[in-house]
Scaffold this active site. Structure first.
Site, PDB file in Angstrom:
ATOM      1  N   CYS A  76      39.961  50.619  23.417  1.00  0.00           N
ATOM      2  CA  CYS A  76      38.963  50.820  24.556  1.00  0.00           C
ATOM      3  C   CYS A  76      37.498  50.560  24.109  1.00  0.00           C
ATOM      4  O   CYS A  76      37.055  51.009  23.049  1.00  0.00           O
ATOM      5  CB  CYS A  76      38.972  52.426  24.720  1.00  0.00           C
ATOM      6  SG  CYS A  76      37.568  53.006  25.740  1.00  0.00           S
ATOM      7  N   CYS A  79      34.893  53.063  24.498  1.00  0.00           N
ATOM      8  CA  CYS A  79      34.641  53.877  23.681  1.00  0.00           C
ATOM      9  C   CYS A  79      34.262  53.574  22.019  1.00  0.00           C
ATOM     10  O   CYS A  79      33.546  54.295  21.494  1.00  0.00           O
ATOM     11  CB  CYS A  79      36.267  54.688  23.502  1.00  0.00           C
ATOM     12  SG  CYS A  79      36.898  54.955  25.016  1.00  0.00           S
ATOM     13  N   ASP A  80      34.606  52.499  21.766  1.00  0.00           N
ATOM     14  CA  ASP A  80      34.546  52.098  20.319  1.00  0.00           C
ATOM     15  C   ASP A  80      33.582  50.855  19.967  1.00  0.00           C
ATOM     16  O   ASP A  80      33.387  50.720  19.126  1.00  0.00           O
ATOM     17  CB  ASP A  80      35.932  52.058  19.620  1.00  0.00           C
ATOM     18  CG  ASP A  80      36.700  53.054  19.899  1.00  0.00           C
ATOM     19  OD1 ASP A  80      36.116  54.126  19.747  1.00  0.00           O
ATOM     20  OD2 ASP A  80      38.018  52.906  19.991  1.00  0.00           O
TER      21      ASP A  80
HETATM   22  C1  LIG Z   1      41.035  58.970  22.248  1.00  0.00           C
HETATM   23  C2  LIG Z   1      40.205  58.516  23.527  1.00  0.00           C
HETATM   24  C3  LIG Z   1      38.778  58.428  23.436  1.00  0.00           C
HETATM   25  C4  LIG Z   1      38.273  57.819  24.654  1.00  0.00           C
HETATM   26  N1  LIG Z   1      36.843  57.888  24.300  1.00  0.00           N
HETATM   27  C5  LIG Z   1      36.016  57.321  25.744  1.00  0.00           C
HETATM   28  C6  LIG Z   1      34.687  57.218  25.558  1.00  0.00           C
HETATM   29  O1  LIG Z   1      34.002  57.530  24.614  1.00  0.00           O
HETATM   30  N2  LIG Z   1      33.953  56.795  26.856  1.00  0.00           N
HETATM   31  C7  LIG Z   1      34.869  56.488  27.829  1.00  0.00           C
HETATM   32  O2  LIG Z   1      34.413  55.995  28.890  1.00  0.00           O
HETATM   33  N3  LIG Z   1      36.167  56.522  28.000  1.00  0.00           N
HETATM   34  C8  LIG Z   1      36.893  56.907  26.922  1.00  0.00           C
HETATM   35  N4  LIG Z   1      38.123  57.311  26.847  1.00  0.00           N
HETATM   36  C9  LIG Z   1      38.937  56.767  27.939  1.00  0.00           C
HETATM   37  C10 LIG Z   1      38.898  57.866  29.301  1.00  0.00           C
HETATM   38  O3  LIG Z   1      39.382  59.235  28.720  1.00  0.00           O
HETATM   39  C11 LIG Z   1      39.957  57.281  30.364  1.00  0.00           C
HETATM   40  O4  LIG Z   1      39.332  56.234  30.863  1.00  0.00           O
HETATM   41  C12 LIG Z   1      39.611  58.467  31.175  1.00  0.00           C
HETATM   42  O5  LIG Z   1      39.833  59.794  30.912  1.00  0.00           O
HETATM   43  C13 LIG Z   1      40.737  58.039  32.466  1.00  0.00           C
HETATM   44  O6  LIG Z   1      40.547  58.979  33.359  1.00  0.00           O
HETATM   45  P1  LIG Z   1      41.690  59.510  34.469  1.00  0.00           P
HETATM   46  O7  LIG Z   1      41.380  60.539  35.434  1.00  0.00           O
HETATM   47  O8  LIG Z   1      42.273  58.126  35.062  1.00  0.00           O
HETATM   48  O9  LIG Z   1      42.857  59.867  33.670  1.00  0.00           O
HETATM   49  P2  LIG Z   1      43.096  61.028  32.507  1.00  0.00           P
HETATM   50  O10 LIG Z   1      41.756  61.494  32.195  1.00  0.00           O
HETATM   51  O11 LIG Z   1      44.186  60.569  31.699  1.00  0.00           O
HETATM   52  O12 LIG Z   1      43.703  62.225  33.433  1.00  0.00           O
HETATM   53  C14 LIG Z   1      45.397  62.392  33.901  1.00  0.00           C
HETATM   54  C15 LIG Z   1      45.481  63.456  34.065  1.00  0.00           C
HETATM   55  O13 LIG Z   1      46.431  63.794  35.034  1.00  0.00           O
HETATM   56  C16 LIG Z   1      47.262  64.742  34.388  1.00  0.00           C
HETATM   57  N5  LIG Z   1      48.709  64.578  34.529  1.00  0.00           N
HETATM   58  C17 LIG Z   1      49.553  63.593  34.300  1.00  0.00           C
HETATM   59  N6  LIG Z   1      50.996  63.501  34.682  1.00  0.00           N
HETATM   60  C18 LIG Z   1      50.874  64.789  35.552  1.00  0.00           C
HETATM   61  C19 LIG Z   1      51.766  65.557  36.325  1.00  0.00           C
HETATM   62  N7  LIG Z   1      53.094  64.923  36.613  1.00  0.00           N
HETATM   63  N8  LIG Z   1      51.366  66.679  37.148  1.00  0.00           N
HETATM   64  C20 LIG Z   1      49.851  66.857  36.892  1.00  0.00           C
HETATM   65  N9  LIG Z   1      48.983  66.429  36.244  1.00  0.00           N
HETATM   66  C21 LIG Z   1      49.622  65.157  35.614  1.00  0.00           C
HETATM   67  C22 LIG Z   1      47.250  64.911  32.992  1.00  0.00           C
HETATM   68  O14 LIG Z   1      47.491  65.878  32.329  1.00  0.00           O
HETATM   69  C23 LIG Z   1      45.644  64.472  32.997  1.00  0.00           C
HETATM   70  O15 LIG Z   1      44.882  65.787  32.893  1.00  0.00           O
HETATM   71  C24 LIG Z   1      38.914  57.425  25.775  1.00  0.00           C
HETATM   72  C25 LIG Z   1      40.335  57.950  25.758  1.00  0.00           C
HETATM   73  C26 LIG Z   1      40.967  58.227  24.759  1.00  0.00           C
HETATM   74  C27 LIG Z   1      42.372  58.445  24.554  1.00  0.00           C
END
Ligand SMILES: Cc1cc2nc3c(=O)[nH]c(=O)nc-3n(C[C@H](O)[C@H](O)[C@H](O)COP(=O)(O)OP(=O)(O)OC[C@H]3O[C@@H](n4cnc5c(N)ncnc54)[C@H](O)[C@@H]3O)c2cc1C
Length: 120
Positions: A76, A79-80
């Protein structure tokens, strides 16, 4: 912040329910309605479903990658990227995500090299 985001969504009429989606029926058999099963028991019906279950990084699955994760290898840029400020970095891949990460890193790193797999 997450609580504030939820509160804002609720102010605009969002009905927030907590649960794990365990099954979906998108066949629209009955009146064009999608059916979602939550926690193997509750059913929700909806005309439109937005799936936002997140994504996971595609790693190369080589041993050194595991060893160096957090110490030079990252999945990422946003992030990094800061940890590699002013340094020469390489990106594996050449899709939309790689291009996006490259343009982000180009602003903070000294040199960005994209490693592209060429299929012959
Ligand atoms: C270690 C780490 C550090 C990071 N640091 C940064 C940072 O510093 N800055 C930055 O911009 N981004 C960062 N990111 C990236 C960022 O976290 C993601 O890009 C962002 O969270 C994606 O959002 P999203 O809503 O698409 O998915 P997610 O945040 O992954 O949310 C998906 C959700 O769906 C839920 N879900 C999955 N399957 C089901 C199901 N069957 N039923 C109900 N719910 C379900 C999960 O429980 C989760 O809550 C980081 C990621 C990681 C892993």
């Amino acid at each position: 912040m997450m609580v504030q985001l939820q509160q804002q969504a609720e102010r605009f009429g969002t009905d927030v329910r907590i649960g794990m989606v365990t099954n979906v029926d998108f066949s629209k058999k009955e009146g064009g309605i999608h059916k979602i099963t939550v926690d193997n028991e509750k059913q929700i019906e909806a005309e439109t479903v937005i799936i936002s279950t997140g994504a996971s990084a595609k790693y190369l699955n080589i041993p050194s990658e595991q060893r160096l994760r957090g110490g030079g290898v990252s999945a990422c840029a946003v992030c990094d990227g800061f940890f590699y400020k002013g340094q020469d970095v390489a990106i594996v891949g050449a899709g939309d995500t790689a291009a996006e990460e490259a343009s982000y890193l180009a602003n903070i790193c000294n040199k960005v090299t994209m490693l592209v797999v060429r299929i012959i």
